[in-house]
Motif scaffolding. Sequence first.
Motif, short mmCIF file in Angstrom:
data_model
loop_
_atom_site.label_atom_id
_atom_site.label_comp_id
_atom_site.label_asym_id
_atom_site.label_seq_id
_atom_site.Cartn_x
_atom_site.Cartn_y
_atom_site.Cartn_z
N ALA A 1 7.29 87.94 80.32
CA ALA A 1 7.27 86.87 81.31
C ALA A 1 6.70 85.59 80.71
O ALA A 1 7.17 84.48 81.00
N ILE A 2 5.67 85.73 79.86
CA ILE A 2 5.10 84.56 79.19
C ILE A 2 6.15 83.90 78.30
O ILE A 2 6.32 82.67 78.30
N SER A 3 6.88 84.70 77.52
CA SER A 3 7.92 84.17 76.65
C SER A 3 9.02 83.49 77.46
O SER A 3 9.54 82.42 77.09
N ALA A 4 9.37 84.10 78.60
CA ALA A 4 10.41 83.51 79.44
C ALA A 4 9.95 82.18 80.01
O ALA A 4 10.72 81.21 80.10
N ARG A 5 8.66 82.09 80.39
CA ARG A 5 8.16 80.82 80.92
C ARG A 5 8.17 79.72 79.86
O ARG A 5 8.48 78.57 80.15
N LEU A 6 7.85 80.08 78.64
CA LEU A 6 7.89 79.09 77.56
C LEU A 6 9.32 78.59 77.31
O LEU A 6 9.52 77.44 76.92
N GLY B 1 11.60 78.41 79.65
CA GLY B 1 12.16 77.87 80.88
C GLY B 1 13.09 78.83 81.59
O GLY B 1 13.98 78.40 82.33
N GLU B 2 12.90 80.13 81.38
CA GLU B 2 13.75 81.15 82.00
C GLU B 2 13.00 81.82 83.15
O GLU B 2 11.77 81.70 83.27
N PRO B 3 13.74 82.57 84.00
CA PRO B 3 13.05 83.30 85.09
C PRO B 3 12.02 84.27 84.54
O PRO B 3 12.26 84.94 83.52
N LEU B 4 10.90 84.39 85.25
CA LEU B 4 9.81 85.24 84.74
C LEU B 4 10.08 86.72 84.92
O LEU B 4 9.59 87.55 84.15
N GLY B 5 10.79 87.07 85.97
CA GLY B 5 10.98 88.49 86.28
C GLY B 5 9.87 89.04 87.13
O GLY B 5 9.83 90.25 87.42
N MET B 6 8.93 88.19 87.49
CA MET B 6 7.81 88.56 88.37
C MET B 6 7.28 87.28 88.99
O MET B 6 7.67 86.17 88.60
N SER B 7 6.36 87.43 89.91
CA SER B 7 5.80 86.22 90.53
C SER B 7 4.80 85.56 89.60
O SER B 7 4.16 86.21 88.76
N ASP C 1 1.95 84.31 90.47
CA ASP C 1 0.59 84.78 90.80
C ASP C 1 0.27 86.07 90.08
O ASP C 1 -0.85 86.25 89.57
N ALA C 2 1.27 86.97 90.00
CA ALA C 2 1.02 88.25 89.32
C ALA C 2 0.75 88.02 87.85
O ALA C 2 -0.13 88.66 87.25
N LEU C 3 1.50 87.09 87.23
CA LEU C 3 1.28 86.81 85.81
C LEU C 3 -0.09 86.19 85.59
O LEU C 3 -0.82 86.57 84.65
N GLU C 4 -0.48 85.24 86.45
CA GLU C 4 -1.77 84.59 86.27
C GLU C 4 -2.92 85.56 86.49
O GLU C 4 -3.95 85.51 85.80
N ARG C 5 -2.80 86.48 87.47
CA ARG C 5 -3.85 87.48 87.68
C ARG C 5 -4.02 88.36 86.46
O ARG C 5 -5.14 88.69 86.05
N HIS C 6 -2.87 88.71 85.84
CA HIS C 6 -2.96 89.56 84.64
C HIS C 6 -3.61 88.81 83.49
O HIS C 6 -4.45 89.38 82.76
N LEU C 7 -3.24 87.56 83.30
CA LEU C 7 -3.84 86.79 82.22
C LEU C 7 -5.34 86.60 82.43
O LEU C 7 -6.13 86.55 81.47
N GLY C 8 -5.76 86.52 83.71
CA GLY C 8 -7.19 86.38 83.99
C GLY C 8 -7.97 87.65 83.76
O GLY C 8 -9.19 87.60 83.51
N SER C 9 -7.27 88.77 83.77
CA SER C 9 -7.96 90.05 83.60
C SER C 9 -7.72 90.69 82.25
O SER C 9 -8.33 91.72 81.94
N CYS C 10 -6.78 90.11 81.43
CA CYS C 10 -6.44 90.72 80.13
C CYS C 10 -6.65 89.69 79.03
O CYS C 10 -5.80 88.82 78.81
N PRO C 11 -7.78 89.76 78.30
CA PRO C 11 -8.03 88.78 77.23
C PRO C 11 -6.97 88.83 76.12
O PRO C 11 -6.63 87.80 75.54
N ASP C 12 -6.44 90.03 75.84
CA ASP C 12 -5.44 90.13 74.77
C ASP C 12 -4.17 89.34 75.13
O ASP C 12 -3.61 88.63 74.30
#
Length: 214
Positions: free
Chosen positions: A9-14, A16-22, A24-35
């Motif tokens: 999803a991160i690669s798709a956002r870079l 300009g493609e659809p993320l395949g998820m919301s 908010d879900a991506l941002e919550r994961h990035l906030g909880s996963c340092p890697d």
Amino acid sequence: MPCTPFREAISARLDGEPLGMSTDALERHLGSCPDCAAWSERAALTTRRARLASAPVVPDLTGAVLAALPRELPGVAVAARRRLVDTGLRLALLAVGVAQAGIAWPVLVTGPGAMSAPTHMAHETGAWNLAVAAAFLAVAAAPRLAAGALPFLLSFTALLVPVTLADLGAGHVHADRALTHLLLVAGVALVSAGAFRARRRRVHGVPVGQRVPA
């Protein structure tokens, strides 16, 4: 949940493609996963560098490409020369036809004049010469008629030339009168050239009216 879908999803956002998820879900994961957060930063930096990198130096091959091209396309040159020759033949035949008509018409209309022939014979001669002029003009207008006109023109010329030469030698015709028959010879030569060129195009598989190289 594994990190792979989020990194996709991160690669798709870079890109300009659809993320395949919301989002908010991506941002919550990035906030909880340092890697994944670190992976996102590295991917963003790599993408930015790739987009801002200067284009590689490419040698200018314009001169080499132009030098490798032929000076002129052979087919185009052949077609242009063919059109030029065909146009020249038609214009020359047009001039001969007009001149032939100019000689024949007065005899046909006014009679023998200074000629020693009877009136009706002069009219017949004028009609024949005017018919020859009409044949020349018809072929000049429509070159495809050249082959059909040749039997009449060649037979008339083949009979008239030796008779004229004999009469000239015997003093039965004036030289200026005999010289007018050179128009007939010139016209027949032009019609023959047109018929030959048309036949050669047909032999090579090119229709007479088509302006393409054989």
